[in-house]
Design a protein around this motif. Structure first.
Motif, short mmCIF file in Angstrom:
data_model
loop_
_atom_site.label_atom_id
_atom_site.label_comp_id
_atom_site.label_asym_id
_atom_site.label_seq_id
_atom_site.Cartn_x
_atom_site.Cartn_y
_atom_site.Cartn_z
N HIS A 17 0.84 -1.21 0.00
CA HIS A 17 0.00 0.00 0.00
C HIS A 17 0.87 1.25 0.00
N ASN A 18 1.86 1.25 -0.84
CA ASN A 18 2.81 2.35 -0.95
C ASN A 18 3.44 2.28 -2.33
N GLY A 44 1.49 -0.35 11.29
CA GLY A 44 0.77 -0.05 10.05
C GLY A 44 1.24 -1.01 8.97
N ASP A 66 -1.96 -3.57 12.50
CA ASP A 66 -2.67 -2.73 11.54
C ASP A 66 -4.13 -2.57 11.95
N MET A 67 -4.66 -1.39 11.67
CA MET A 67 -6.01 -1.06 12.08
C MET A 67 -7.07 -1.63 11.15
N ASP A 94 -4.88 -0.73 16.96
CA ASP A 94 -4.32 0.61 16.81
C ASP A 94 -2.86 0.56 17.23
N ALA A 95 -1.97 0.96 16.33
CA ALA A 95 -0.53 0.90 16.62
C ALA A 95 -0.04 2.13 17.38
N LEU A 110 6.01 2.26 7.62
CA LEU A 110 6.13 2.66 6.22
C LEU A 110 4.83 3.27 5.73
N TRP A 114 1.51 9.07 10.68
CA TRP A 114 0.52 9.73 11.54
C TRP A 114 0.30 8.90 12.81
N1 SAH Z 1 3.11 -0.34 5.58
C1 SAH Z 1 2.12 -0.94 4.70
C2 SAH Z 1 0.80 -0.19 4.71
C3 SAH Z 1 0.88 1.28 4.42
S1 SAH Z 1 -0.73 2.04 4.20
C4 SAH Z 1 2.65 -1.06 3.30
O1 SAH Z 1 3.65 -0.39 2.99
O2 SAH Z 1 2.08 -1.77 2.49
C5 SAH Z 1 -1.07 2.61 5.83
C6 SAH Z 1 -1.56 1.50 6.75
O3 SAH Z 1 -1.71 2.03 8.05
C7 SAH Z 1 -2.88 0.90 6.37
O4 SAH Z 1 -2.75 -0.50 6.27
C8 SAH Z 1 -3.83 1.28 7.50
O5 SAH Z 1 -4.79 0.29 7.77
C9 SAH Z 1 -2.85 1.42 8.64
N2 SAH Z 1 -3.24 2.28 9.77
C10 SAH Z 1 -3.77 3.52 9.72
N3 SAH Z 1 -3.90 4.03 10.97
C11 SAH Z 1 -3.43 3.07 11.82
C12 SAH Z 1 -3.30 2.97 13.23
N4 SAH Z 1 -3.66 3.98 14.04
N5 SAH Z 1 -2.77 1.84 13.76
C13 SAH Z 1 -2.41 0.81 12.95
N6 SAH Z 1 -2.51 0.85 11.61
C14 SAH Z 1 -3.00 1.96 11.05
#
Ligand code: SAH
Length: 248
Positions: A17-18, A44, A66-67, A94-95, A110, A114
Motif C-alpha cells: 500500500h505504498n 501499520g 494494523d487497524m 491501533d498501533a 512505512l 501519523w
Molecule cells: N506499511 C504498509 C501499509 C501502508 S498504508 C505497506 O507499505 O504496504 C497505511 C496503513 O496504516 C494501512 O494499512 C492502515 O490500515 C494502517 N493504519 C492507519 N492508521 C493506523 C493505526 N492507528 N494503527 C495501525 N494501523 C493503522
C-alpha cells in the motif's frame, strides 16, 4: 475498529500500500543485512508484504499491527501462502503507542507516520521497541520537485506545499532528530504507477459489483478524475522513500 472504507475499497487488491515495488522491498531487505532470527516490528503493516517476504527471504521473525481487519486478514493469508505463518504474527489494532514486549532489531513504519503524530513522534515511538544498535525504518513522502501552488500539492496527498520537505531537507531533519541515515531505498514513477494506477481497475470492478453502494458516486468521481490528477500532480512532484536510521 477500522480505517475509512474508501481505502479498503480502492486498495483491496494491493499487496503493497505504498509506491515501493516488490523488487525495491527486496532490495531494502538485502540492504539491511538482516540475520536469520532478527526481530522486526512493523506499525501499520497493511497486507504484510514486507514481513512475509523478509521472513521467506531472510528468516526474520516479525510482528505487524494494523487497524484494518481486511488488510490484517490478507497479511495472514499471505504468510500462509509463503509458508512463513510460524515466523510472522499480524495483530489487528491501533498501533499508536504500541511498544514491543521484547526489543526488536528493526522497528518500521512505512507510509503511516501519523500513527506517532508525524515523523518525529513515530521515530520516538519506534525507538521504544528497539534494541541498542537497532535500525528504525521510516517510509515517508518528499517533494522531488516543489509544487508551484497549494492546489497542486492538494492533488499529491498533501494539504499544502509545507506538508512535505525536499529530499535533502528530509534527510537533514533526521539528523536534527538525533539519527544517522544509514540506508535508503527510494520509490520512482513506476512504483507510483503500481500504487496509484492499480486502484483504477479495482475501483472499476468494485463499481460494477456494487452499483447501489453509498460510496458508489464518490468512487465513480474518483475513477473519472483520478488518472489525470495523478499524472498532473503526484507522478510529477511527489517522491517517496524508506529511510533506515540509527540513533546517534
Ligand atoms: N506499511 C504498509 C501499509 C501502508 S498504508 C505497506 O507499505 O504496504 C497505511 C496503513 O496504516 C494501512 O494499512 C492502515 O490500515 C494502517 N493504519 C492507519 N492508521 C493506523 C493505526 N492507528 N494503527 C495501525 N494501523 C493503522
Amino acid at each position: 475498529m477500522d480505517i475509512p472504507r474508501i481505502f479498503t475499497i480502492t486498495e483491496s487488491a494491493h499487496r503493497i500500500h505504498n509506491p515501493i515495488t516488490p523488487d525495491k522491498l527486496a532490495a531494502l531487505g538485502a540492504a539491511l543485512r538482516l540475520e536469520p532470527g532478527a526481530r522486526v516490528l512493523d506499525l501499520g503493516s497493511g497486507s504484510g508484504e514486507m514481513l512475509c517476504t523478509w521472513a521467506r527471504d531472510h528468516g526474520i521473525v516479525g510482528t505487524g499491527i494494523d487497524m484494518s481487519p481486511l488488510f490484517t486478514e490478507q497479511a495472514r493469508r499471505r504468510a500462509a501462502e509463503l509458508g512463513v505463518a510460524e515466523r510472522v504474527t499480524f495483530i489487528h489494532g491501533d498501533a499508536a503507542g504500541h511498544v514491543a514486549e521484547e526489543k526488536v532489531d528493526v522497528a518500521a513504519c512505512l507510509g503511516a507516520t501519523w500513527i506517532g503524530g508525524g515523523v518525529a513522534g513515530t521515530i520516538e515511538l519506534l525507538a521504544r521497541s528497539l534494541r541498542g544498535g537497532g535500525i528504525i525504518l521510516v517510509g515517508e513522502p518528499f517533494w522531488c520537485r516543489l509544487p508551484p501552488t497549494d492546489e497542486v500539492a492538494k492533488g499529491c496527498h498533501a494539504n499544502a506545499v509545507g506538508d512535505f520537505l525536499m529530499l535533502p531537507q528530509l534527510l537533514a531533519s533526521f539528523g536534527r532528530l538525533g539519527c544517522d541515515v544509514v540506508e535508503m531505498v527510494l520509490a520512482d514513477q513506476d512504483g507510483w504507477d503500481r500504487y496509484e494506477a492499480a486502484k483504477w481497475l479495482t475501483m472499476r470492478r468494485w463499481l460494477e459489483a456494487n452499483p447501489g453502494d453509498e460510496l458508489a458516486d464518490e468512487i465513480r468521481a474518483e475513477l473519472a478524475s483520478g488518472p489525470e490528477r495523478y499524472a498532473t500532480c503526484t507522478r510529477e512532484y511527489l517522491g517517496w522513500g524508506v529511510f533506515a536510521l540509527m540513533r546517534r
